[in-house]
Scaffold this motif. Structure first.
Motif, PDB file in Angstrom:
ATOM      1  N   UNK A   1      -2.889   7.916  -3.482  1.00 43.12           N
ATOM      2  CA  UNK A   1      -4.201   7.294  -3.513  1.00 43.12           C
ATOM      3  C   UNK A   1      -4.768   7.067  -2.117  1.00 43.12           C
ATOM      4  N   UNK A   2      -6.091   6.894  -2.064  1.00 48.03           N
ATOM      5  CA  UNK A   2      -6.775   6.550  -0.821  1.00 48.03           C
ATOM      6  C   UNK A   2      -7.271   5.108  -0.915  1.00 48.03           C
ATOM      7  N   UNK A   3      -7.428   4.483   0.232  1.00 52.17           N
ATOM      8  CA  UNK A   3      -7.786   3.073   0.283  1.00 52.17           C
ATOM      9  C   UNK A   3      -8.909   2.849   1.288  1.00 52.17           C
ATOM     10  N   UNK A   4      -9.703   1.806   1.041  1.00 58.32           N
ATOM     11  CA  UNK A   4     -10.740   1.445   2.002  1.00 58.32           C
ATOM     12  C   UNK A   4     -10.119   0.830   3.252  1.00 58.32           C
ATOM     13  N   UNK A   5      -9.048   0.062   3.056  1.00 57.00           N
ATOM     14  CA  UNK A   5      -8.346  -0.524   4.197  1.00 57.00           C
ATOM     15  C   UNK A   5      -6.892  -0.765   3.824  1.00 57.00           C
ATOM     16  N   UNK A   6      -5.993  -0.494   4.762  1.00 58.43           N
ATOM     17  CA  UNK A   6      -4.560  -0.707   4.576  1.00 58.43           C
ATOM     18  C   UNK A   6      -4.106  -1.790   5.547  1.00 58.43           C
ATOM     19  N   UNK A   7      -3.428  -2.812   5.012  1.00 56.89           N
ATOM     20  CA  UNK A   7      -2.810  -3.835   5.851  1.00 56.89           C
ATOM     21  C   UNK A   7      -1.346  -3.460   5.998  1.00 56.89           C
TER      22      UNK A   7
ATOM     23  N   UNK B   1      -8.584   9.192   6.239  1.00 55.92           N
ATOM     24  CA  UNK B   1      -9.608   8.369   6.890  1.00 55.92           C
ATOM     25  C   UNK B   1      -9.548   6.907   6.455  1.00 55.92           C
ATOM     26  N   UNK B   2      -8.464   6.503   5.776  1.00 57.16           N
ATOM     27  CA  UNK B   2      -8.316   5.110   5.377  1.00 57.16           C
ATOM     28  C   UNK B   2      -8.326   4.214   6.616  1.00 57.16           C
ATOM     29  N   UNK B   3      -8.993   3.067   6.520  1.00 60.22           N
ATOM     30  CA  UNK B   3      -8.911   2.095   7.596  1.00 60.22           C
ATOM     31  C   UNK B   3      -7.533   1.450   7.620  1.00 60.22           C
ATOM     32  N   UNK B   4      -7.027   1.127   8.800  1.00 61.82           N
ATOM     33  CA  UNK B   4      -5.688   0.530   8.907  1.00 61.82           C
ATOM     34  C   UNK B   4      -5.728  -0.646   9.879  1.00 61.82           C
ATOM     35  N   UNK B   5      -5.235  -1.796   9.418  1.00 59.32           N
ATOM     36  CA  UNK B   5      -5.033  -2.946  10.287  1.00 59.32           C
ATOM     37  C   UNK B   5      -3.540  -3.267  10.294  1.00 59.32           C
ATOM     38  N   UNK B   6      -2.918  -3.195  11.441  1.00 58.84           N
ATOM     39  CA  UNK B   6      -1.516  -3.575  11.562  1.00 58.84           C
ATOM     40  C   UNK B   6      -1.431  -5.097  11.600  1.00 58.84           C
ATOM     41  N   UNK B   7      -0.577  -5.664  10.741  1.00 62.05           N
ATOM     42  CA  UNK B   7      -0.318  -7.106  10.767  1.00 62.05           C
ATOM     43  C   UNK B   7       1.165  -7.269  11.093  1.00 62.05           C
ATOM     44  N   UNK B   8       1.449  -7.817  12.239  1.00 56.41           N
ATOM     45  CA  UNK B   8       2.835  -7.816  12.703  1.00 56.41           C
ATOM     46  C   UNK B   8       3.146  -9.057  13.531  1.00 56.41           C
ATOM     47  N   UNK B   9       4.422  -9.464  13.490  1.00 57.77           N
ATOM     48  CA  UNK B   9       4.885 -10.550  14.346  1.00 57.77           C
ATOM     49  C   UNK B   9       5.271 -10.024  15.726  1.00 57.77           C
ATOM     50  N   UNK B  10       5.244  -8.711  15.887  1.00 53.94           N
ATOM     51  CA  UNK B  10       5.627  -8.099  17.162  1.00 53.94           C
ATOM     52  C   UNK B  10       4.448  -8.135  18.133  1.00 53.94           C
ATOM     53  N   UNK B  11       4.520  -9.010  19.101  1.00 54.61           N
ATOM     54  CA  UNK B  11       3.458  -9.128  20.090  1.00 54.61           C
ATOM     55  C   UNK B  11       3.812  -8.295  21.317  1.00 54.61           C
TER      56      UNK B  11
END
Length: 225
Positions: free
Chosen positions: A43-49, A72-82
């Motif tokens: 599947x395709x997504x508008x945004x992937x976390x 072309x899915x949007x991607x936002x990385x959510x991580x504790x790794x700074x």
């Protein structure tokens, strides 16, 4: 608008799903690398976390998978790794944003909206397709300056077809995009016909052309006549 939450921390995953669903998004979830890759392949997504540290694999490998497929899915990385190096690597692999845990859900919501606008609507809150005007923020559609009232599912379904115009969409893909993980509970996908029939009638009654085209054995296409 459909979001894939790739997160193995159950409490955070539930919080994200609950909050984003209340904000009007359709959410699907993946708690490990293998499930996430299966969903991305189908599947395709508008945004992937995307969390980076996942059971069974590394989140950055999923970014490489998307890049190889020219997705072309949007991607936002959510991580504790700074880590600056990981931020640079993630962004260079195609991620749109990088958010450090812990974060405020309202900030995440704003970033998701920004990514979707930039990816799908050239950064705009409004877009026009011939005589159809769409207000993304107000979730309102007008035909020749006349407001046309849709249910949430109808609005999301129309938007999905409009942003994929001239592309054949299967019934299964349409149902999964709008209903998310709940699509697996359906005995068949025939009910999608009723939703599209209602959308077409509302648009035509308001003076719009009929842009939906049935594709035998596949599903439907929203064509630019």
């Amino acid at each position: 608008m459909k979001i894939l939450i790739i997160e193995d921390e159950e409490s955070l995953q539930r919080s994200l799903d609950t909050y984003l669903t209340a904000e009007g998004y359709t959410c699907s979830n993946a708690k490990n690398y293998d499930i996430a890759k299966q969903k991305l392949a189908l599947y395709e997504y508008d945004c992937i976390l995307l969390d980076l540290g996942l059971p069974g694999g590394e989140g950055l490998e999923l970014l490489r998978f998307l890049k190889e497929k020219d997705r072309t899915d949007g991607v936002i990385i959510i991580s504790a790794r700074n880590s600056l190096d990981q931020k640079i690597e993630g962004l260079s692999l195609g991620a749109d944003d990088y958010l450090i845990k812990p974060f405020h859900l309202s900030e995440l919501n704003a970033r998701i909206a920004s990514v979707i606008r930039r990816r799908s609507f050239e950064g705009k809150d409004h877009f026009t397709f011939n005589e159809i005007d769409v207000d993304l923020k107000g979730k309102q559609i007008k035909v020749k300056d006349q407001i046309v009232y849709f249910t949430k599912k109808e609005f999301d379904l129309l938007l999905y077809f409009m942003t994929n115009k001239n592309k054949a969409i299967s019934k299964a893909a349409a149902v999964e995009h709008i209903w998310g993980d709940d699509a697996d509970m359906a005995d068949s996908f025939d009910f999608i016909y009723t939703h599209i029939k209602n959308i077409r009638k509302k648009l035509i009654d308001a003076g719009s052309n009929d842009y939906f085209q049935s594709i035998y054995g596949v599903g439907y296409k929203f064509v630019d006549q």
